[in-house]
Scaffold this active site. Sequence first.
Site, mmCIF file in Angstrom:
data_model
loop_
_atom_site.group_PDB
_atom_site.id
_atom_site.type_symbol
_atom_site.label_atom_id
_atom_site.label_comp_id
_atom_site.label_asym_id
_atom_site.label_seq_id
_atom_site.Cartn_x
_atom_site.Cartn_y
_atom_site.Cartn_z
ATOM 1 N N HIS A 215 0.665 -1.370 -0.007
ATOM 2 C CA HIS A 215 -0.113 -0.508 0.293
ATOM 3 C C HIS A 215 0.827 1.641 -0.535
ATOM 4 O O HIS A 215 0.379 2.538 0.016
ATOM 5 C CB HIS A 215 -1.130 -0.179 1.280
ATOM 6 C CG HIS A 215 -0.265 0.339 2.059
ATOM 7 N ND1 HIS A 215 0.678 -0.624 2.933
ATOM 8 C CD2 HIS A 215 -0.109 1.488 3.121
ATOM 9 C CE1 HIS A 215 1.252 -0.025 4.209
ATOM 10 N NE2 HIS A 215 0.869 1.455 4.561
HETATM 11 C C1 UD1 Z 1 -2.360 5.239 5.597
HETATM 12 C C2 UD1 Z 1 -1.080 6.417 7.138
HETATM 13 C C3 UD1 Z 1 -0.062 4.290 6.732
HETATM 14 C C4 UD1 Z 1 -0.555 3.505 7.285
HETATM 15 C C5 UD1 Z 1 -2.058 2.656 6.466
HETATM 16 C C6 UD1 Z 1 -2.281 1.662 6.489
HETATM 17 C C7 UD1 Z 1 -0.630 8.746 6.981
HETATM 18 C C8 UD1 Z 1 -0.226 9.642 5.940
HETATM 19 N N1 UD1 Z 1 -0.563 7.176 6.293
HETATM 20 O O1 UD1 Z 1 -1.810 4.954 4.875
HETATM 21 O O2 UD1 Z 1 0.874 5.166 7.764
HETATM 22 O O3 UD1 Z 1 0.272 1.868 7.145
HETATM 23 O O4 UD1 Z 1 -2.772 4.053 6.749
HETATM 24 O O5 UD1 Z 1 -3.712 1.619 5.831
HETATM 25 O O6 UD1 Z 1 -1.177 8.974 7.656
HETATM 26 N N2 UD1 Z 1 -9.559 5.275 1.560
HETATM 27 C C9 UD1 Z 1 -10.777 4.421 1.649
HETATM 28 N N3 UD1 Z 1 -11.267 4.455 2.752
HETATM 29 C C10 UD1 Z 1 -10.919 4.587 4.106
HETATM 30 C C11 UD1 Z 1 -9.418 4.970 3.905
HETATM 31 C C12 UD1 Z 1 -8.742 4.913 2.731
HETATM 32 O O7 UD1 Z 1 -10.684 3.709 0.406
HETATM 33 O O8 UD1 Z 1 -11.383 4.030 4.809
HETATM 34 C C13 UD1 Z 1 -8.564 5.328 0.649
HETATM 35 C C14 UD1 Z 1 -9.008 6.624 0.501
HETATM 36 O O9 UD1 Z 1 -8.968 6.814 -1.432
HETATM 37 C C15 UD1 Z 1 -7.265 7.160 0.273
HETATM 38 C C16 UD1 Z 1 -6.590 6.379 0.012
HETATM 39 O O10 UD1 Z 1 -7.886 5.102 0.646
HETATM 40 O O11 UD1 Z 1 -7.270 8.362 -0.221
HETATM 41 C C17 UD1 Z 1 -5.631 6.577 0.793
HETATM 42 O O12 UD1 Z 1 -5.630 6.806 2.864
HETATM 43 P P1 UD1 Z 1 -4.756 7.961 2.941
HETATM 44 O O13 UD1 Z 1 -5.362 7.676 5.016
HETATM 45 O O14 UD1 Z 1 -4.625 8.532 2.864
HETATM 46 O O15 UD1 Z 1 -3.083 6.971 3.042
HETATM 47 P P2 UD1 Z 1 -3.085 5.331 3.810
HETATM 48 O O16 UD1 Z 1 -2.003 5.249 2.183
HETATM 49 O O17 UD1 Z 1 -4.059 4.287 3.737
#
Ligand code: UD1
Length: 370
Positions: A215
């Site tokens: 991820h």
């Molecule tokens: C975040 C953390 C990372 C952790 C990871 C675990 C930061 C900088 N990064 O990264 O350290 O390892 O979480 O998952 O805080 N999304 C969904 N549903 C959700 C959450 C996210 O669809 O419930 C999608 C969204 O499109 C979003 C993307 O996932 O834009 C990324 O989510 P985000 O929280 O920005 O970062 P992660 O890559 O999950």
Amino acid sequence: MDTIASPFIDIIAGARPNFMKIAPIIQAMEARKRQGGRLNYRLVHTGQHYDARMSGDFFTQLSIPHPHVNLEVGSGSQAEQTAAIMLGYERVLHAQSCQLCLVVGDVTSTMACAIVAQKCLVPVAHVEAGIRSGDWGMPEEINRRVTDAITNFFFTTSTMANDHIRNTGVDAERIFFVGNTMIDTLLANLPRLRPPPFWESLALQPRSYLVLTLHRPSNVDSSATLSRLLHTIGAQSRGLPIIFPVHPRTAKMLRSLDSLPEHLHLVEPQPYLEFNHLVRHAKAVITDSGGITEETTVLGIPCLTLRNSTERPETITLGTNELIGTDPANLKPYLDRLFAGQWKQGEIPEKWDGKTGERIVAILERLYAP
Ligand code: UD1
């Protein structure tokens, strides 16, 4: 918003890896309250993760109480998310301030709430403080450094983390080597781990499949990079099924790929008990996560990390993890060693013993509710 009785601390959680880190702290606080302890808490969920698969399932499975506050910030760029969390948490503190703000890990919510708390004159405690990858290309490294620069009480998972903080001039009295709350959760839940529904339909057998998680933006935000990673892993896995729980970020990019290896099985992000069942019985785990390398170390499962650096070096020096780099061509000698049955035997790092939550709460009580 409910009014919380003083003295109380805010416990912040926002994203998936936070939930297994707060659960043992909350359980230890609840246990102390039943024994007459005076310290209360307010659980603040920032809403950084919001899907049931990324958040709600963990609350249910780990018996984490419903948050007192949910800021519901949702997704966005790093700056958008940071700003939304800061605005939301500042309002919470203005409504009722607390004695201490406790943040865990290294996600955006960790850093954003630490900044707000300090500016509202609330001291900060950081659980999993002091770990360093040295890789400024990862938002988590920036989050760690910013948070630790304004933390009052440091709870660490290793003596090396203590050294990192000491080297910035912090007094030893404010640094507590307590162990690893994520491992508290793992050890407490070992008897409850259970196979996911596809265990039978895919006819999975212990030690006869691989688990893959990817991820990190550097691995999944380019379709060419992701495609090459998946095809190389597929070609080198000796035909074993590869179980790939797909993070939402990765899912978006996967839709643009033309083909996938035949024995790669895409599944939804798994709840805690099912995911760790898969890990516990896998031949090996291939991942770009940090937390999973700690779990594989404790479970004694070979782990191949697709990153160029790690903030958790003890998973390599003591544990079962190896740092492969991000070029999948590097996998071959490691997989040769794995399939030859020559993977190293690990040992469990000091104080990763299931009692870290209790140690943290004992210190918090001494500080805030003696
Ligand atoms: C975040 C953390 C990372 C952790 C990871 C675990 C930061 C900088 N990064 O990264 O350290 O390892 O979480 O998952 O805080 N999304 C969904 N549903 C959700 C959450 C996210 O669809 O419930 C999608 C969204 O499109 C979003 C993307 O996932 O834009 C990324 O989510 P985000 O929280 O920005 O970062 P992660 O890559 O999950």
